[in-house]
Scaffold this motif. Structure first.
Motif, short mmCIF file in Angstrom:
data_model
loop_
_atom_site.label_atom_id
_atom_site.label_comp_id
_atom_site.label_asym_id
_atom_site.label_seq_id
_atom_site.Cartn_x
_atom_site.Cartn_y
_atom_site.Cartn_z
N GLY A 14 0.82 -1.21 0.00
CA GLY A 14 0.00 0.00 0.00
C GLY A 14 0.85 1.26 0.00
O GLY A 14 0.64 2.17 -0.81
N VAL A 81 7.84 3.26 13.55
CA VAL A 81 6.75 4.12 14.03
C VAL A 81 6.27 3.58 15.37
O VAL A 81 6.01 2.38 15.51
CB VAL A 81 5.58 4.10 13.03
CG1 VAL A 81 4.41 4.96 13.56
CG2 VAL A 81 6.03 4.57 11.66
N ASP A 300 -3.62 -3.56 5.13
CA ASP A 300 -4.11 -4.44 6.20
C ASP A 300 -4.57 -3.68 7.45
O ASP A 300 -5.21 -4.27 8.32
CB ASP A 300 -3.02 -5.45 6.59
CG ASP A 300 -2.83 -6.53 5.53
OD1 ASP A 300 -3.52 -6.47 4.50
OD2 ASP A 300 -1.99 -7.43 5.74
N ALA A 317 -2.91 -8.09 -0.71
CA ALA A 317 -2.00 -7.18 -1.40
C ALA A 317 -2.73 -6.53 -2.57
O ALA A 317 -2.50 -5.35 -2.89
CB ALA A 317 -0.80 -7.97 -1.90
N LYS A 378 -0.19 -17.46 -11.17
CA LYS A 378 0.30 -16.93 -9.89
C LYS A 378 1.60 -16.13 -10.11
O LYS A 378 1.79 -15.05 -9.54
CB LYS A 378 0.54 -18.11 -8.94
CG LYS A 378 1.08 -17.74 -7.59
CD LYS A 378 0.02 -17.19 -6.69
CE LYS A 378 0.56 -16.85 -5.33
NZ LYS A 378 -0.44 -16.21 -4.50
P1 FAD Z 1 2.75 -4.82 4.02
O1 FAD Z 1 2.92 -5.09 2.57
O2 FAD Z 1 2.91 -5.96 4.94
O3 FAD Z 1 3.75 -3.65 4.42
C1 FAD Z 1 3.84 -3.08 5.70
C2 FAD Z 1 5.16 -2.32 5.79
O4 FAD Z 1 5.20 -1.58 6.99
C3 FAD Z 1 6.38 -3.23 5.80
O5 FAD Z 1 7.37 -2.73 4.94
C4 FAD Z 1 6.86 -3.19 7.25
O6 FAD Z 1 8.25 -3.38 7.40
C5 FAD Z 1 6.45 -1.78 7.64
N1 FAD Z 1 6.23 -1.60 9.08
C6 FAD Z 1 5.47 -2.37 9.89
N2 FAD Z 1 5.46 -1.86 11.14
C7 FAD Z 1 6.24 -0.75 11.10
C8 FAD Z 1 6.60 0.23 12.07
N3 FAD Z 1 6.14 0.18 13.32
N4 FAD Z 1 7.41 1.23 11.69
C9 FAD Z 1 7.87 1.32 10.42
N5 FAD Z 1 7.54 0.45 9.46
C10 FAD Z 1 6.74 -0.58 9.79
N6 FAD Z 1 -2.36 -11.13 -0.61
C11 FAD Z 1 -2.74 -11.27 -1.91
O7 FAD Z 1 -3.40 -10.38 -2.44
N7 FAD Z 1 -2.39 -12.39 -2.64
C12 FAD Z 1 -1.62 -13.38 -2.13
O8 FAD Z 1 -1.32 -14.35 -2.82
C13 FAD Z 1 -1.18 -13.27 -0.77
N8 FAD Z 1 -0.37 -14.20 -0.25
C14 FAD Z 1 0.15 -14.02 1.02
C15 FAD Z 1 1.08 -14.93 1.49
C16 FAD Z 1 1.64 -14.77 2.75
C17 FAD Z 1 2.66 -15.75 3.24
C18 FAD Z 1 1.24 -13.66 3.56
C19 FAD Z 1 1.85 -13.46 4.94
C20 FAD Z 1 0.31 -12.74 3.10
C21 FAD Z 1 -0.24 -12.91 1.82
N9 FAD Z 1 -1.16 -11.98 1.29
C22 FAD Z 1 -1.59 -12.10 -0.01
C23 FAD Z 1 -1.62 -10.81 2.09
C24 FAD Z 1 -0.79 -9.58 1.74
O9 FAD Z 1 0.58 -9.87 1.85
C25 FAD Z 1 -1.13 -8.40 2.63
O10 FAD Z 1 -2.52 -8.18 2.57
C26 FAD Z 1 -0.37 -7.15 2.16
O11 FAD Z 1 1.01 -7.33 2.37
C27 FAD Z 1 -0.86 -5.90 2.86
O12 FAD Z 1 -0.15 -4.79 2.39
P2 FAD Z 1 0.21 -3.57 3.36
O13 FAD Z 1 0.77 -2.51 2.51
O14 FAD Z 1 -0.94 -3.26 4.23
O15 FAD Z 1 1.31 -4.18 4.33
#
Ligand code: FAD
Length: 404
Positions: A14, A81, A300, A317, A378
């Protein structure tokens, strides 16, 4: 007049999508953009099951954030954060603080353990590069140690996976392929290894097409995975887990327990006082937090209702990236003084779960698919995510091209 300060927290799907789109839309004279992330790299969360099983090196799952941001326009801060003080328009970091005019919270998920005793202490979770590396190393350690012991403990070679949702199933697919390699490497009889998946719901992949669920379960069973469906993990201990079904409890001894049965929004959300359900904020249509016109919450950490079934969309994602695109456009609009913002509507293109390198199940472009065709799809999805953030160059550097 000074430029508005835009602060984006998190460089996952995101956050990176927001920042890479926004940097193309606004000039340096229009906004000061800051991106904050714990690490100086982005990791593909959706590939972490592969790094955890050891079928893909963790370096293949990550790339430097500086490779995709325009450092003339975006100031990158590597920090953690801790808290968001919305009343002061301030973000507290481990090593400092930042003021903002507009904030984007994209900090991803934390594991949800539903209060099950011992999970936090004794189970691993597939959460980030560090945890994936630790799981891979731990499993290898168990295999390496087995033959060094005079009194062999076969339960050392038992791996329990809690949860048969998407993450659990995808991890099992990789693990089932990795175990024969580990057995060869460490001179272990494959019959001594057990992979057990425990799922509390009445089916694996709850909510997914039953025909595809059957295919996935059969393929994994064929590779030796044992399923305990309709069985709940009651407790996790140093020796393994205690499960319950129909008022009966049983201890399953295991050298490795991986919890893959649920996530909640990042704890920063609740600690900062946002009203949330399991750490996820039910955002307005334009992705802003209710009552906070200057805070967008995506990925998320956000909760979006699927109005067709009146239930939240599962966090993915796919949604995080689409939210990132809308969030960038809405930020650009606010920076330019516009009041009308674009509403977010998910465009679900399909869902594909991998079952190891050359197998998968899913629905994409309205079609059910299994086997190598689904596996090809995939990898195309994985490559597309890279393309959306870093263009063809990133796909060439990090993409998946081994199709069959
Ligand atoms: P993320 O991509 O997880 O990014 C969060 C970021 O914030 C990271 O870089 C982290 O380091 C950073 N962060 C966290 N806390 C802090 C803090 N306190 N301070 C500074 N930085 C911080 N979704 C799909 O659509 N298709 C799939 O096939 C799929 N497969 C998956 C397989 C696995 C094994 C897992 C675990 C998840 C899967 N998902 C899939 C779900 C998907 O990965 C998440 O929904 C997605 O990553 C969410 O994106 P985001 O930007 O919210 O968070």
């Amino acid at each position: 007049m000074r430029n508005p300060k835009v602060v984006i927290l998190g460089a996952g799907y995101g956050g990176l999508m927001t920042v890479t789109r926004l940097q193309k839309m606004v000039s340096v004279n229009e906004a000061d953009i800051t991106l904050v992330n714990k690490h100086d790299y982005h990791y593909e969360t959706t590939w972490l099951h592969e790094a955890s099983a050891g079928t893909l090196h963790h370096d293949r799952c990550r790339y430097p954030i500086k490779d995709v941001i325009d450092t003339n326009k975006v100031n990158f801060v590597q920090d953690s954060v801790k808290l968001i003080k919305t009343d002061e328009k301030k973000v507290i970091l481990e090593n400092g603080e930042l003021n903002y005019d507009y904030l984007v919270v994209a900090l991803g998920a934390h594991p949800e353990t539903f209060g099950i005793q011992g999970l936090k202490e004794y189970a691993f979770t597939i959460s980030n590069i560090n945890s994936a590396r630790q799981i891979r190393e731990h499993i290898e350690y168990q295999f390496a140690t087995y033959n060094t012991e005079e009194e062999k403990d076969d339960t050392r070679l038992t791996i329990v996976v809690g949860g048969a949702g998407f993450t659990g199933i995808e991890f099992l697919g990789e693990l089932a392929n990795r175990v024969p390699e580990l057995c060869r490497e460490y001179d272990i009889d494959p019959k001594k290894v057990r992979i057990i998946c425990v799922e509390a719901a009445p089916t694996a992949l709850p909510g997914f097409d039953p025909e595809l669920v059957e295919y996935a379960v059969n393929q994994l069973q064929r590779k030796g995975v044992e399923f305990r469906i309709g069985t709940a993990i009651k407790e996790c201990t140093e020796q393994g887990i205690i499960v319950g079904k129909d008022d009966q409890t049983e201890e399953i001894k295991a050298g490795t327990v991986i919890w893959a049965a649920g996530v909640r929004g990042n704890s920063v959300i609740e600690e900062s006082g946002f009203e949330a359900m399991r750490g996820r904020v039910k955002v307005e249509k334009d992705l802003r937090a209710p009552g906070h016109d200057d805070v967008f919450i995506i990925g998320d950490c956000s909760l979006i209702i699927n109005e067709e079934i009146n239930r939240p969309y599962p966090p993915t994602a796919q949604i995080a990236m689409q939210q990132g695109e809308v969030c960038a456009r809405n930020l650009a609009a606010l920076i330019r003084g516009k009041k009308e913002l674009e509403p977010f509507k998910p465009d679900i293109k399909g869902t594909v779960a991998s079952l190891g390198e050359d197998d998968a199940v899913g629905i994409a472009l309205g079609k059910k698919m299994v086997g190598t065709k689904a596996s090809f799809m995939k990898k195309m999805i994985d490559n597309r995510a890279l393309y959306m953030v870093g263009g063809a160059g990133l796909v060439l550097k990090k993409g998946k091209f081994k199709f069959f």
